[in-house]
Design a protein around this motif. Structure first.
Motif, PDB file in Angstrom:
ATOM      1  N   GLN A  45     -38.356  49.933 -12.559  1.00 33.13           N
ATOM      2  CA  GLN A  45     -39.375  50.715 -13.271  1.00 33.13           C
ATOM      3  C   GLN A  45     -40.748  50.568 -12.614  1.00 33.13           C
ATOM      4  OE1 GLN A  45     -39.077  49.247 -17.274  1.00 33.13           O
ATOM      5  NE2 GLN A  45     -37.359  50.605 -17.817  1.00 33.13           N
ATOM      6  N   LEU A  46     -41.076  49.339 -12.205  1.00 32.82           N
ATOM      7  CA  LEU A  46     -42.351  49.114 -11.530  1.00 32.82           C
ATOM      8  C   LEU A  46     -42.405  49.839 -10.190  1.00 32.82           C
ATOM      9  CD1 LEU A  46     -42.894  45.276 -12.187  1.00 32.82           C
ATOM     10  CD2 LEU A  46     -44.171  47.186 -13.179  1.00 32.82           C
ATOM     11  N   SER A  47     -41.261  49.849  -9.508  1.00 31.21           N
ATOM     12  CA  SER A  47     -41.196  50.539  -8.211  1.00 31.21           C
ATOM     13  C   SER A  47     -41.430  52.038  -8.375  1.00 31.21           C
ATOM     14  CB  SER A  47     -39.827  50.299  -7.573  1.00 31.21           C
ATOM     15  OG  SER A  47     -39.705  50.976  -6.346  1.00 31.21           O
ATOM     16  N   LYS A  48     -40.879  52.619  -9.442  1.00 28.36           N
ATOM     17  CA  LYS A  48     -41.061  54.056  -9.687  1.00 28.36           C
ATOM     18  C   LYS A  48     -42.516  54.369 -10.014  1.00 28.36           C
ATOM     19  CE  LYS A  48     -36.412  55.327 -11.217  1.00 28.36           C
ATOM     20  NZ  LYS A  48     -35.606  55.885 -12.334  1.00 28.36           N
ATOM     21  N   LYS A  49     -43.167  53.488 -10.773  1.00 27.91           N
ATOM     22  CA  LYS A  49     -44.561  53.709 -11.136  1.00 27.91           C
ATOM     23  C   LYS A  49     -45.464  53.643  -9.911  1.00 27.91           C
ATOM     24  CE  LYS A  49     -44.240  52.056 -15.912  1.00 27.91           C
ATOM     25  NZ  LYS A  49     -44.699  51.017 -16.871  1.00 27.91           N
ATOM     26  N   ILE A 103     -36.559  46.036 -14.736  1.00 24.07           N
ATOM     27  CA  ILE A 103     -38.024  45.961 -14.767  1.00 24.07           C
ATOM     28  C   ILE A 103     -38.610  46.264 -13.392  1.00 24.07           C
ATOM     29  CG2 ILE A 103     -39.991  44.388 -15.015  1.00 24.07           C
ATOM     30  CD1 ILE A 103     -38.478  42.996 -17.256  1.00 24.07           C
ATOM     31  N   LEU A 104     -38.015  45.656 -12.360  1.00 23.27           N
ATOM     32  CA  LEU A 104     -38.504  45.868 -10.998  1.00 23.27           C
ATOM     33  C   LEU A 104     -38.317  47.312 -10.551  1.00 23.27           C
ATOM     34  CD1 LEU A 104     -37.235  42.563  -9.321  1.00 23.27           C
ATOM     35  CD2 LEU A 104     -39.591  43.158  -9.921  1.00 23.27           C
ATOM     36  N   LYS A 162     -36.539  35.329  -2.591  1.00 23.77           N
ATOM     37  CA  LYS A 162     -36.012  36.454  -1.827  1.00 23.77           C
ATOM     38  C   LYS A 162     -35.826  37.676  -2.716  1.00 23.77           C
ATOM     39  CE  LYS A 162     -35.626  34.399   2.172  1.00 23.77           C
ATOM     40  NZ  LYS A 162     -36.406  34.860   3.351  1.00 23.77           N
ATOM     41  N   PHE A 163     -35.979  38.847  -2.138  1.00 15.52           N
ATOM     42  CA  PHE A 163     -35.887  40.087  -2.907  1.00 15.52           C
ATOM     43  C   PHE A 163     -34.503  40.305  -3.504  1.00 15.52           C
ATOM     44  CE2 PHE A 163     -34.435  41.209   1.307  1.00 15.52           C
ATOM     45  CZ  PHE A 163     -33.401  42.100   1.088  1.00 15.52           C
ATOM     46  N   TYR A 164     -33.494  39.676  -2.901  1.00 15.75           N
ATOM     47  CA  TYR A 164     -32.114  39.905  -3.339  1.00 15.75           C
ATOM     48  C   TYR A 164     -31.620  38.864  -4.349  1.00 15.75           C
ATOM     49  CZ  TYR A 164     -31.362  36.339   0.293  1.00 15.75           C
ATOM     50  OH  TYR A 164     -31.434  35.201   1.063  1.00 15.75           O
ATOM     51  N   GLN A 165     -32.507  38.015  -4.838  1.00 15.51           N
ATOM     52  CA  GLN A 165     -32.045  36.934  -5.722  1.00 15.51           C
ATOM     53  C   GLN A 165     -31.406  37.448  -7.013  1.00 15.51           C
ATOM     54  OE1 GLN A 165     -35.058  34.684  -8.051  1.00 15.51           O
ATOM     55  NE2 GLN A 165     -36.584  35.621  -6.688  1.00 15.51           N
ATOM     56  N   TYR A 166     -31.960  38.504  -7.610  1.00 12.61           N
ATOM     57  CA  TYR A 166     -31.406  38.994  -8.872  1.00 12.61           C
ATOM     58  C   TYR A 166     -30.093  39.773  -8.681  1.00 12.61           C
ATOM     59  CZ  TYR A 166     -35.911  37.523 -10.661  1.00 12.61           C
ATOM     60  OH  TYR A 166     -37.014  36.763 -10.981  1.00 12.61           O
ATOM     61  N   PRO A 167     -30.008  40.665  -7.697  1.00 11.19           N
ATOM     62  CA  PRO A 167     -28.712  41.318  -7.448  1.00 11.19           C
ATOM     63  C   PRO A 167     -27.618  40.311  -7.086  1.00 11.19           C
ATOM     64  CG  PRO A 167     -30.461  42.531  -6.369  1.00 11.19           C
ATOM     65  CD  PRO A 167     -31.073  41.259  -6.869  1.00 11.19           C
ATOM     66  N   SER A 192     -30.485  38.804 -15.136  1.00 12.53           N
ATOM     67  CA  SER A 192     -30.646  39.430 -13.820  1.00 12.53           C
ATOM     68  C   SER A 192     -30.712  40.948 -13.948  1.00 12.53           C
ATOM     69  CB  SER A 192     -29.486  39.023 -12.907  1.00 12.53           C
ATOM     70  OG  SER A 192     -29.467  37.626 -12.700  1.00 12.53           O
ATOM     71  N   TRP A 193     -29.866  41.499 -14.798  1.00  6.85           N
ATOM     72  CA  TRP A 193     -29.872  42.942 -15.024  1.00  6.85           C
ATOM     73  C   TRP A 193     -31.224  43.393 -15.598  1.00  6.85           C
ATOM     74  CZ3 TRP A 193     -27.119  47.107 -13.768  1.00  6.85           C
ATOM     75  CH2 TRP A 193     -27.332  48.291 -14.485  1.00  6.85           C
TER      76      TRP A 193
END
Length: 233
Positions: A227-231, A224-225, A156-161, A218-219
């Motif tokens: 940064q990838l989203s911004k790129k 990383i995610l 799930k997308f929310y696993q790290y938060p 997790s942080w």
């Protein structure tokens, strides 16, 4: 002869009470109706260790079916499953069974807390700070920990938060747990390796060390995610 038997019985009870008081700190602490644990330390810790090992084994075997998961994620699933069940079942029992220390019949969960009370007498004394922290942990942190298992398994997308938030909550709970002891300035643990160093120090330190590692990881993943989203945009 009857008088002698009565005296022996009274003396036996007095010795048992004195022995139990010696395992309680501060020594002046009075807990009316307290019934000592009937199971041995080996039995209590053995059942606990076996239960934890069983959960880890089941979760690990289940996670191996999810071939897209790395071993690190499988380990995290095991951690969240064990810690979540401890929060919900064990700590939940403490919160919602305030008279556990009065139980005369053998009930495993009550026996666990009677034994652990030797490491921290605030539990049988129903210290407000302890009850509050444990209530929050049992009601919110426990279910959230189990949700982490699901989130990792399903990617799930929310696993790290979620893991970050739950780990911080565990850290906060342990900070309050230890902090109130130092602020109060009294000893709540009986002396000795088992009660102070193992029950009070080691077992609780697990919920400081592991959450720090998970929160850091997790942080890092969230950054990383992002940064990838911004790129990508």
């Amino acid at each position: 002869m009857a008088t002698g038997i009565a005296r022996d019985a009274t003396a036996s009870v007095a010795v048992e009470i004195a022995s139990e008081v010696q395992k309680r700190h501060p020594y002046s602490l009075a807990i009316p109706g307290f019934v000592a644990a009937q199971l041995s330390v080996v039995s209590i810790l053995g059942i606990f260790a076996t239960a934890c090992a069983l959960v880890v084994t089941l979760v690990w075997r289940f996670s191996k079916r999810l071939r897209y998961l790395r071993n690190v994620e499988r380990c995290l699933m095991c951690w969240w499953a064990v810690t979540g069940l401890i929060h919900v079942v064990l700590e939940g029992y403490f919160v919602f069974t305030p008279d556990f220390y009065k139980k005369k019949e053998i009930h495993y969960l009550a026996e666990v807390w009677k034994e652990y009370n030797k490491g921290d007498s605030r539990y049988a004394a129903r210290d407000p700070a302890i009850v509050t922290v444990e209530a929050i942990t049992a009601v919110f942190v426990g279910p959230a920990s189990l949700l982490c298992v699901f989130a990792i398994a399903k990617e799930k997308f929310y696993q790290y938060p979620l893991q970050l938030v739950v780990s911080i909550a565990q850290l906060y709970g342990d900070t309050v747990y230890y902090g109130t002891v130092f602020v109060d300035g009294r000893e709540f643990s009986a002396p000795g390796f088992l009660y102070y160093w193992f029950y009070f120090m080691f077992l609780n330190s697990i919920w400081i060390l592991v959450p720090i590692v998970i929160a850091t990881q997790s942080w890092h993943r969230i950054c990383i995610l992002m940064q990838l989203s911004k790129k990508l945009h």
